[in-house]
Design a protein around this motif. Structure first.
Motif, mmCIF file in Angstrom:
data_model
loop_
_atom_site.group_PDB
_atom_site.id
_atom_site.type_symbol
_atom_site.label_atom_id
_atom_site.label_comp_id
_atom_site.label_asym_id
_atom_site.label_seq_id
_atom_site.Cartn_x
_atom_site.Cartn_y
_atom_site.Cartn_z
ATOM 1 N N ASP A 1 4.548 -5.581 -3.771
ATOM 2 C CA ASP A 1 5.759 -5.962 -3.045
ATOM 3 C C ASP A 1 6.255 -4.752 -2.263
ATOM 4 O O ASP A 1 6.592 -3.718 -2.849
ATOM 5 C CB ASP A 1 6.837 -6.435 -4.022
ATOM 6 C CG ASP A 1 8.120 -6.808 -3.317
ATOM 7 O OD1 ASP A 1 9.015 -5.940 -3.238
ATOM 8 O OD2 ASP A 1 8.232 -7.945 -2.816
ATOM 9 N N LYS A 2 6.290 -4.856 -0.951
ATOM 10 C CA LYS A 2 6.621 -3.701 -0.102
ATOM 11 C C LYS A 2 8.014 -3.143 -0.383
ATOM 12 O O LYS A 2 8.210 -1.926 -0.433
ATOM 13 C CB LYS A 2 6.493 -4.077 1.377
ATOM 14 C CG LYS A 2 6.641 -2.874 2.308
ATOM 15 C CD LYS A 2 6.415 -3.256 3.769
ATOM 16 C CE LYS A 2 6.566 -2.035 4.668
ATOM 17 N NZ LYS A 2 6.384 -2.390 6.105
ATOM 18 N N LYS A 3 9.001 -4.028 -0.566
ATOM 19 C CA LYS A 3 10.365 -3.564 -0.817
ATOM 20 C C LYS A 3 10.438 -2.779 -2.123
ATOM 21 O O LYS A 3 11.114 -1.744 -2.210
ATOM 22 C CB LYS A 3 11.336 -4.749 -0.843
ATOM 23 C CG LYS A 3 11.612 -5.345 0.523
ATOM 24 C CD LYS A 3 12.703 -6.407 0.456
ATOM 25 C CE LYS A 3 13.011 -6.961 1.852
ATOM 26 N NZ LYS A 3 14.074 -8.008 1.793
ATOM 27 N N VAL B 1 -11.164 2.881 1.112
ATOM 28 C CA VAL B 1 -9.910 3.626 1.227
ATOM 29 C C VAL B 1 -9.791 4.262 2.609
ATOM 30 O O VAL B 1 -8.703 4.359 3.170
ATOM 31 C CB VAL B 1 -9.811 4.691 0.119
ATOM 32 C CG1 VAL B 1 -8.585 5.582 0.308
ATOM 33 C CG2 VAL B 1 -9.752 4.009 -1.259
ATOM 34 N N GLY B 2 -10.930 4.699 3.151
ATOM 35 C CA GLY B 2 -10.917 5.275 4.494
ATOM 36 C C GLY B 2 -10.589 6.754 4.540
ATOM 37 O O GLY B 2 -10.449 7.328 5.624
ATOM 38 N N LEU C 1 3.085 3.326 0.257
ATOM 39 C CA LEU C 1 2.957 2.316 1.308
ATOM 40 C C LEU C 1 1.507 2.032 1.700
ATOM 41 O O LEU C 1 1.176 0.893 2.039
ATOM 42 C CB LEU C 1 3.762 2.734 2.544
ATOM 43 C CG LEU C 1 5.262 2.985 2.314
ATOM 44 C CD1 LEU C 1 5.941 3.348 3.630
ATOM 45 C CD2 LEU C 1 5.927 1.782 1.661
ATOM 46 N N TYR C 2 0.656 3.056 1.662
ATOM 47 C CA TYR C 2 -0.735 2.832 2.068
ATOM 48 C C TYR C 2 -1.624 2.360 0.920
ATOM 49 O O TYR C 2 -2.365 1.379 1.072
ATOM 50 C CB TYR C 2 -1.347 4.088 2.680
ATOM 51 C CG TYR C 2 -2.792 3.854 3.084
ATOM 52 C CD1 TYR C 2 -3.106 3.040 4.170
ATOM 53 C CD2 TYR C 2 -3.852 4.395 2.343
ATOM 54 C CE1 TYR C 2 -4.425 2.785 4.528
ATOM 55 C CE2 TYR C 2 -5.165 4.145 2.691
ATOM 56 C CZ TYR C 2 -5.457 3.337 3.780
ATOM 57 O OH TYR C 2 -6.753 3.069 4.124
ATOM 58 N N LEU C 3 -1.564 3.015 -0.218
ATOM 59 C CA LEU C 3 -2.467 2.658 -1.318
ATOM 60 C C LEU C 3 -2.389 1.170 -1.704
ATOM 61 O O LEU C 3 -3.427 0.555 -1.971
ATOM 62 C CB LEU C 3 -2.199 3.534 -2.545
ATOM 63 C CG LEU C 3 -2.592 5.010 -2.416
ATOM 64 C CD1 LEU C 3 -2.319 5.741 -3.731
ATOM 65 C CD2 LEU C 3 -4.056 5.168 -2.018
ATOM 66 N N PRO C 4 -1.181 0.554 -1.708
ATOM 67 C CA PRO C 4 -1.134 -0.880 -2.040
ATOM 68 C C PRO C 4 -1.896 -1.770 -1.059
ATOM 69 O O PRO C 4 -2.289 -2.887 -1.405
ATOM 70 C CB PRO C 4 0.367 -1.199 -2.019
ATOM 71 C CG PRO C 4 1.020 0.102 -2.335
ATOM 72 C CD PRO C 4 0.163 1.127 -1.633
ATOM 73 N N THR C 5 -2.151 -1.286 0.165
ATOM 74 C CA THR C 5 -2.861 -2.105 1.153
ATOM 75 C C THR C 5 -4.375 -2.117 0.917
ATOM 76 O O THR C 5 -5.071 -2.960 1.486
ATOM 77 C CB THR C 5 -2.590 -1.600 2.587
ATOM 78 O OG1 THR C 5 -3.199 -0.313 2.774
ATOM 79 C CG2 THR C 5 -1.095 -1.502 2.856
ATOM 80 N N VAL C 6 -4.880 -1.184 0.111
ATOM 81 C CA VAL C 6 -6.333 -1.127 -0.115
ATOM 82 C C VAL C 6 -6.721 -1.356 -1.575
ATOM 83 O O VAL C 6 -7.891 -1.561 -1.883
ATOM 84 C CB VAL C 6 -6.919 0.225 0.349
ATOM 85 C CG1 VAL C 6 -6.775 0.382 1.860
ATOM 86 C CG2 VAL C 6 -6.279 1.398 -0.383
#
Length: 302
Positions: A122-124, A198-199, A166-171
């Motif tokens: 959850d971003k928030k 992960v990039g 913010l980034y780690l949750p996207t991958v």
């Protein structure tokens, strides 16, 4: 020593690590150097055993008395135990478990994670965790794993807090799916796959989390297969066999039984030393031998 009940229930890989071929006594490395490494490993493990039984004298070895060394079994290290205890309730959700294992290993200070809270998808929620991290009083980060900040400075997440939260949750979901899609991958293979997802080339940290993943999802990763040998362990592997690839030396060592070594046991069965354990032994022995020669970083035992 029989594995303490709390540790036997904390990790799920122990049983797998008792079902291995018998060790070989004729491992082709320098026997002179191997005996030195063995002596260190035996005494370091006995220090851990003596702590468990509250003995007043832990060791007569002056270097082990004064300086800090990791345990022979990584599973016994305090930070690893704390992390796995805190994430045990998430093992049924591998993606969330993986995300927060990354969070723990990147921050390298369990007290900080306990204070700021775990990450979610959850971003928030994660934005709040990031705010908590930014205002957290020092120390925020631990010293075991230095985070190479230069890798992310020219990205959309130029600071550790934004990168972690913010980034780690996207991958993380894709990473967990990749790990769960294989059976008995080597750590080498798993880390290479994760770097692509992960990039960013955080091989050291990803290796740590893959090992942790193997402890909780043992069918996915085989810690007895090819394992990355870090710069800390390279000198020991070269001492043992200058002409061989260090990774090959590490794999040879898992076939070797250390005479008089106090192996952990599970219901009486020996828990063998994996390639991961031997790589760690190599790193700690390098520190030990450096201190014997008056060199190296002096991390005093407290």
């Amino acid at each position: 020593m029989e594995l303490p009940i709390q540790l036997a229930s904390l990790y799920k890989h122990w049983q797998k690590h008792t079902h291995l071929p018998e060790g070989q006594s004729n491992v082709k490395v320098s026997q002179k150097e191997l005996k030195k490494v063995e002596a260190f490993a035996i005494e370091r493990m006995k220090v851990w055993e003596r702590k468990q039984t509250n003995e007043s004298v832990l060791t007569k070895d002056l270097i082990l008395q004064e300086y800090r060394f990791c345990n022979i079994y990584r599973e016994l290290d305090k930070q690893t135990i704390l992390m796995h205890q805190k994430l045990l309730h998430l093992t049924g959700k591998p993606d969330l478990w993986f995300l927060n294992a990354l969070f723990y290993r990147f921050i390298a200070r369990p007290e900080t994670v306990d204070s700021v809270g775990l990450l979610s998808f959850d971003k928030k929620h994660n934005e709040q965790v990031m705010k908590n991290l930014i205002i957290h009083k020092r120390p925020v980060y631990g010293v075991p794993y230095v985070f190479p900040i230069s890798i992310i400075q020219k990205t959309a997440w130029p600071k550790r807090e934004s990168f972690f939260c913010l980034y780690l949750p996207t991958v993380a979901k894709k990473c967990a799916k990749y790990l769960l899609s294989g059976t008995n991958r080597s750590v080498d293979e798993a880390v290479e796959g994760l770097v692509k997802i992960v990039g960013f080339n955080f091989k050291f940290h990803l290796t740590e989390v893959v090992i942790d993943f193997a402890y909780q999802y043992p069918e996915t990763i085989d810690l007895f297969k090819q394992f990355p040998v870090g710069p800390g362990s390279l000198p020991t592997m070269h001492l043992l066999s200058p002409e061989k690839d260090p990774k090959e030396v590490c794999l040879l060592l898992i076939k070797h039984d250390i005479k008089d070594f106090p192996y952990l046991t599970l219901k009486g069965k020996l828990i063998r030393l994996s390639a991961e354990n031997w790589e760690g032994i190599g790193c700690e022995y390098r520190k030990y031998s450096n201190l014997q020669n008056g060199k190296g970083r002096k991390r005093h035992y407290r």
